[in-house]
Design an enzyme around this catalytic site. Structure first.
Site, PDB file in Angstrom:
ATOM      1  N   ASN A  95     -95.372  27.395  83.950  1.00  0.00           N
ATOM      2  CA  ASN A  95     -94.049  27.412  84.579  1.00  0.00           C
ATOM      3  C   ASN A  95     -93.979  28.256  85.858  1.00  0.00           C
ATOM      4  O   ASN A  95     -92.936  28.767  86.211  1.00  0.00           O
ATOM      5  CB  ASN A  95     -92.972  27.806  83.568  1.00  0.00           C
ATOM      6  CG  ASN A  95     -93.097  29.233  83.082  1.00  0.00           C
ATOM      7  OD1 ASN A  95     -93.983  29.976  83.482  1.00  0.00           O
ATOM      8  ND2 ASN A  95     -92.195  29.618  82.189  1.00  0.00           N
ATOM      9  N   LYS A  97     -97.613  33.132  88.711  1.00  0.00           N
ATOM     10  CA  LYS A  97     -98.675  32.996  87.705  1.00  0.00           C
ATOM     11  C   LYS A  97     -99.862  32.191  88.274  1.00  0.00           C
ATOM     12  O   LYS A  97     -99.765  31.620  89.370  1.00  0.00           O
ATOM     13  CB  LYS A  97     -98.110  32.315  86.466  1.00  0.00           C
ATOM     14  CG  LYS A  97     -97.046  33.156  85.758  1.00  0.00           C
ATOM     15  CD  LYS A  97     -96.501  32.396  84.551  1.00  0.00           C
ATOM     16  CE  LYS A  97     -95.450  33.187  83.809  1.00  0.00           C
ATOM     17  NZ  LYS A  97     -94.917  32.434  82.651  1.00  0.00           N
ATOM     18  N   ARG A 138     -83.629  35.649  88.084  1.00  0.00           N
ATOM     19  CA  ARG A 138     -83.806  34.730  86.950  1.00  0.00           C
ATOM     20  C   ARG A 138     -83.161  33.375  87.245  1.00  0.00           C
ATOM     21  O   ARG A 138     -83.715  32.334  86.919  1.00  0.00           O
ATOM     22  CB  ARG A 138     -83.193  35.326  85.683  1.00  0.00           C
ATOM     23  CG  ARG A 138     -83.816  36.609  85.215  1.00  0.00           C
ATOM     24  CD  ARG A 138     -85.090  36.427  84.465  1.00  0.00           C
ATOM     25  NE  ARG A 138     -84.869  35.791  83.175  1.00  0.00           N
ATOM     26  CZ  ARG A 138     -85.822  35.558  82.303  1.00  0.00           C
ATOM     27  NH1 ARG A 138     -87.056  35.909  82.554  1.00  0.00           N
ATOM     28  NH2 ARG A 138     -85.560  34.968  81.167  1.00  0.00           N
ATOM     29  N   ARG A 183     -88.706  26.719  89.247  1.00  0.00           N
ATOM     30  CA  ARG A 183     -89.330  25.934  88.171  1.00  0.00           C
ATOM     31  C   ARG A 183     -88.844  24.482  88.182  1.00  0.00           C
ATOM     32  O   ARG A 183     -89.618  23.574  87.909  1.00  0.00           O
ATOM     33  CB  ARG A 183     -89.057  26.590  86.825  1.00  0.00           C
ATOM     34  CG  ARG A 183     -89.790  27.908  86.660  1.00  0.00           C
ATOM     35  CD  ARG A 183     -89.390  28.586  85.373  1.00  0.00           C
ATOM     36  NE  ARG A 183     -90.114  29.822  85.148  1.00  0.00           N
ATOM     37  CZ  ARG A 183     -89.606  30.882  84.540  1.00  0.00           C
ATOM     38  NH1 ARG A 183     -88.355  30.853  84.096  1.00  0.00           N
ATOM     39  NH2 ARG A 183     -90.337  31.963  84.361  1.00  0.00           N
ATOM     40  N   GLU A 214     -91.951  46.922  83.898  1.00  0.00           N
ATOM     41  CA  GLU A 214     -92.932  46.019  84.512  1.00  0.00           C
ATOM     42  C   GLU A 214     -93.381  46.536  85.878  1.00  0.00           C
ATOM     43  O   GLU A 214     -94.568  46.468  86.211  1.00  0.00           O
ATOM     44  CB  GLU A 214     -92.343  44.604  84.613  1.00  0.00           C
ATOM     45  CG  GLU A 214     -92.150  43.958  83.262  1.00  0.00           C
ATOM     46  CD  GLU A 214     -91.354  42.672  83.281  1.00  0.00           C
ATOM     47  OE1 GLU A 214     -91.331  42.001  82.238  1.00  0.00           O
ATOM     48  OE2 GLU A 214     -90.751  42.315  84.321  1.00  0.00           O
ATOM     49  N   PHE A 224     -98.215  31.183  70.277  1.00  0.00           N
ATOM     50  CA  PHE A 224     -98.756  30.788  71.582  1.00  0.00           C
ATOM     51  C   PHE A 224     -99.384  31.949  72.346  1.00  0.00           C
ATOM     52  O   PHE A 224     -99.965  31.759  73.414  1.00  0.00           O
ATOM     53  CB  PHE A 224     -97.657  30.138  72.446  1.00  0.00           C
ATOM     54  CG  PHE A 224     -96.480  31.027  72.722  1.00  0.00           C
ATOM     55  CD1 PHE A 224     -96.524  31.998  73.725  1.00  0.00           C
ATOM     56  CD2 PHE A 224     -95.301  30.887  71.991  1.00  0.00           C
ATOM     57  CE1 PHE A 224     -95.433  32.816  73.981  1.00  0.00           C
ATOM     58  CE2 PHE A 224     -94.195  31.711  72.248  1.00  0.00           C
ATOM     59  CZ  PHE A 224     -94.269  32.675  73.247  1.00  0.00           C
ATOM     60  N   THR A 229     -86.898  28.994  81.439  1.00  0.00           N
ATOM     61  CA  THR A 229     -88.306  29.129  81.055  1.00  0.00           C
ATOM     62  C   THR A 229     -88.948  27.764  80.889  1.00  0.00           C
ATOM     63  O   THR A 229     -90.086  27.540  81.303  1.00  0.00           O
ATOM     64  CB  THR A 229     -88.428  29.945  79.749  1.00  0.00           C
ATOM     65  OG1 THR A 229     -87.821  31.228  79.971  1.00  0.00           O
ATOM     66  CG2 THR A 229     -89.868  30.141  79.344  1.00  0.00           C
TER      67      THR A 229
END
Length: 154
Positions: A117, A14, A90, A107, A131, A62, A96
């Site tokens: 994150n 991200k 994952r 993370r 995706e 959010f 998360t």
């Protein structure tokens, strides 16, 4: 029946991870684990693209802030292939909420806030395929690595 060593997952660094220079570190963890990179690109997604990616969260309070944050800089999109790639990916990313992520997870090692994150990882094989199709409409690179027999019991 042979194990499925061709399972694919979508992993995205991200904007906070890109800005902090963590692309190489994150990619290296997947490579060192034994996964094979079959697609990657640095991209500045549109608002519409992100809304499609996160459409399952559109009714969450959010959502607007998350889309704004995801538009704040480029992301690094990747597809990794290997045995149990989705579930293992994952686990490698961690929870998360980074404060619930153990040391040694991406993370857990690099993030503190849920809204910052570092990365996204597919949560199911079905979502991974959706995706991957969304982020890589041009397709993926397929090749064999010489070390597959050393990584997998095949």
């Amino acid at each position: 029946m042979a194990p499925n060593i061709r399972e694919r997952t979508y992993i995205m660094v991200k904007p906070d991870g890109v800005d902090r220079g963590l692309i190489g570190e994150i990619a290296a963890r997947f490579e060192k684990r034994g996964f094979k990179l079959i697609a990657a690109k640095l991209v500045s997604p549109t608002k519409q693209h992100l809304e499609k990616h996160y459409e399952d969260l559109c009714d969450k309070p959010f959502f607007p802030g998350m889309i704004g944050y995801m538009l704040s800089g480029p992301v690094f999109a990747m597809v990794w292939e290997g045995l149990d790639a989705v579930k293992t990916g994952r686990v490698m990313l961690g929870a998360t909420n980074p404060l619930q992520s153990g040391p040694g997870t991406i993370r857990g090692d690099y993030a503190l806030a849920v809204g910052r994150n570092i990365c996204h990882g597919s949560d199911s094989v079905e979502n991974a395929e959706k995706e991957i199709a969304l982020w890589f409409p041009e397709g993926l690179v397929q090749y064999s690595r010489s070390n597959e027999a050393k990584v997998y019991e095949i």
